[in-house]
Each structure stands twice: as structure tokens, then as C-alpha cells.
Design a protein around this motif. Structure first.
Motif: not given
Length: 269
Positions: A120-144
Motif C-alpha cells: 500500500d503506497g510506495r512499494p519499498h521494503i518495510v521488513a526483513v527477516a533472518l531465517l538462520a540461527e548461524d552467526f560468527a562472533c569474537l572470542p569474548d562473545d558470551p554466546e561463543g
């Protein structure tokens, strides 16, 4: 589109979902979420665009109708430039904000990203979703030690990984979108460069530390690294930070419109 139950079940406990939930600054820009909603009407995965480039044609046709309504014309290069910029910017912004705010890099594979375009209105992107739980991080990340985490050595390695993941997604976009428009390969990669460089800067602005965003841009684009078309172009001026775009969205081609201040068509300052 069917949403796997496991995607919804993981939403509450996966670290990347937590990072998105804490990325409040993104809410000023668009809706960002982990996983698709129970009723995913209007959502399209990025790999669906890649597999069926006619979806880009339909998107540009909707945009063309909106431009005619508001400007009286809808030049082909303008609809191409808008969609090019919107698409690449949303992928870059998600990656850039998580890098800036959480020092995490999500999966940006086309199968792991979905977008919703306004119907509705200007057809721009209004939402984005990430679907995978994979991620990269640094050694001090608490969820490393999480099973979905990949720990890298330092910020330079993490920045290089984000650059590589974004480049891989952008390459798929260039392959699929390029043949549907009259834009050259360099223009498309210039837009990808703008998306990554601008994402780091914008993330810093939204999170209240513009200088840190500028520093992140220098980590992501320290030099001209193929296939990107330049190093970061951010620079300090008496009026504040600015950058020189590598690409053009062709907004100037609309009746009564002017060239944007940061457009490469503008006189260098």
C-alpha cells in the motif's frame, strides 16, 4: 509460503534472534525479525527473487505506477535504480547493524533472508527477516560456545567475513537482477559498495555513535577490494561526516527532481 515450526520454536532462544531483538535502532528504519510470522503473506525469500527474476519486474511495475501517480513519469532507469538501492541496502543494513551493535555476523545467504515489500503506497521494503540461527562472533562473545556460533580471531576477521557474506549475496543479486535492467555490472557493484559502506555509517548514527560507525566502515572497506568499486568514501567536513556515492538511484530523472548531494553526478566538493 510455509514457515517451518522449528523456525518459530528457535526464535526465543537463538542468540541471533536476541541480537535482532536488541537492535532497537533498526526499528527507526524498518521492521527486523528472526523467522517469518505465523502468516507470512507478503514475505518473499531472497532466493525466490534469485530463482524467479520476474519478481523484480513485478516490483518495478508496482513502483512505476506509484511514480506515475506522484511524479507523472516512471523512467525505466529510475525504477531499476530504486529497486537496486532498496534491495542491496536492506541486506547491508542488517549485516552492518549486527556487526556494529553486537559484533556478530549473521548468515546472509539468499535462502536465509526474507523481505516484505509494502503493498500500500510506495512499494519499498518495510521488513526483513533472518531465517538462520548461524552467526560468527569474537572470542569474548558470551554466546561463543553456542552450536550456531563460529568464533573468529578478531574484528578484522569478523569484518572480512561480513564483507564476504555480503559480497556473495550481492553476486547472486547481480546475476539475477542484472539481465532484467539496463544497468551495467559496474553500476550494480557500485550500488553494493554504497550499501555496505552506508550501512556501517547509518548503524553508527542510529545507535548514537556516528564516529564508531565510520570506523566500522573503514574495517569493512579499508581498500578497494574486488568486487567492490572503492574503499569507504566517508570523510569529515566542517558540516559533519559525508560520503561520495559510487552509484546513482536515478531519482534525478523524475520531473522536477534534483541530483542528490552525495550522488556521483554532483560536482565533487
Amino acid at each position: 509460503m510455509t514457515v517451518p515450526a522449528r523456525t518459530r520454536a528457535r526464535e526465543a532462544r537463538t542468540p541471533i534472534a536476541g541480537s535482532l531483538g536488541r537492535a532497537n535502532a533498526l526499528a527507526e528504519w524498518c521492521e527486523v525479525r528472526f523467522g517469518l510470522p505465523e502468516d507470512p503473506v507478503g514475505w518473499t525469500t531472497a532466493d525466490a527473487f534469485m530463482a524467479e527474476p520476474a519478481r523484480f519486474d513485478a516490483w518495478r511495475a508496482d513502483l512505476g505506477r506509484w511514480l506515475v501517480e506522484h511524479y507523472g513519469e516512471a523512467p525505466e532507469r529510475t525504477t531499476a535504480g530504486y529497486v537496486m538501492s532498496w534491495y542491496l541496502s536492506v541486506v547491508g543494513m542488517v549485516g552492518g547493524t549486527l556487526f556494529h551493535q553486537a559484533r556478530r555476523v549473521p548468515s546472509l545467504r539468499p535462502s536465509d533472508v526474507a523481505v516484505r515489500v509494502a503493498d500500500d503506497g510506495r512499494p519499498h521494503i518495510v521488513a526483513v527477516a533472518l531465517l538462520a540461527e548461524d552467526f560468527a562472533c569474537l572470542p569474548d562473545d558470551p554466546e561463543g560456545d553456542h552450536p550456531a556460533a563460529t568464533v573468529v580471531a578478531d574484528e578484522h576477521a569478523l569484518a572480512a567475513l561480513l564483507r564476504a557474506r555480503f559480497a556473495a549475496h550481492a553476486a547472486e543479486f547481480v546475476r539475477a537482477f542484472g539481465p532484467t535492467v539496463r544497468l551495467g555490472r559496474r553500476t550494480l557493484w557500485a550500488a553494493a559498495t554504497d550499501a555496505l559502506d552506508g550501512a556501517a555509517w547509518r548503524a553508527g548514527q542510529l545507535c548514537g555513535d556516528e564516529a564508531a560507525g565510520v570506523a566500522d566502515a573503514a574495517l569493512l572497506l579499508p581498500d578497494r577490494i574486488e568486487p567492490f568499486t572503492s574503499a569507504t568514501t566517508l570523510r569529515a567536513t566542517p558540516a559533519g561526516w559525508t560520503r561520495r556515492r559510487q552509484s546513482c538511484c536515478f531519482h534525478f530523472a523524475l520531473p522536477g527532481a534534483e541530483v542528490c548531494d552525495t550522488c556521483p553526478r554532483a560536482t565533487a566538493r
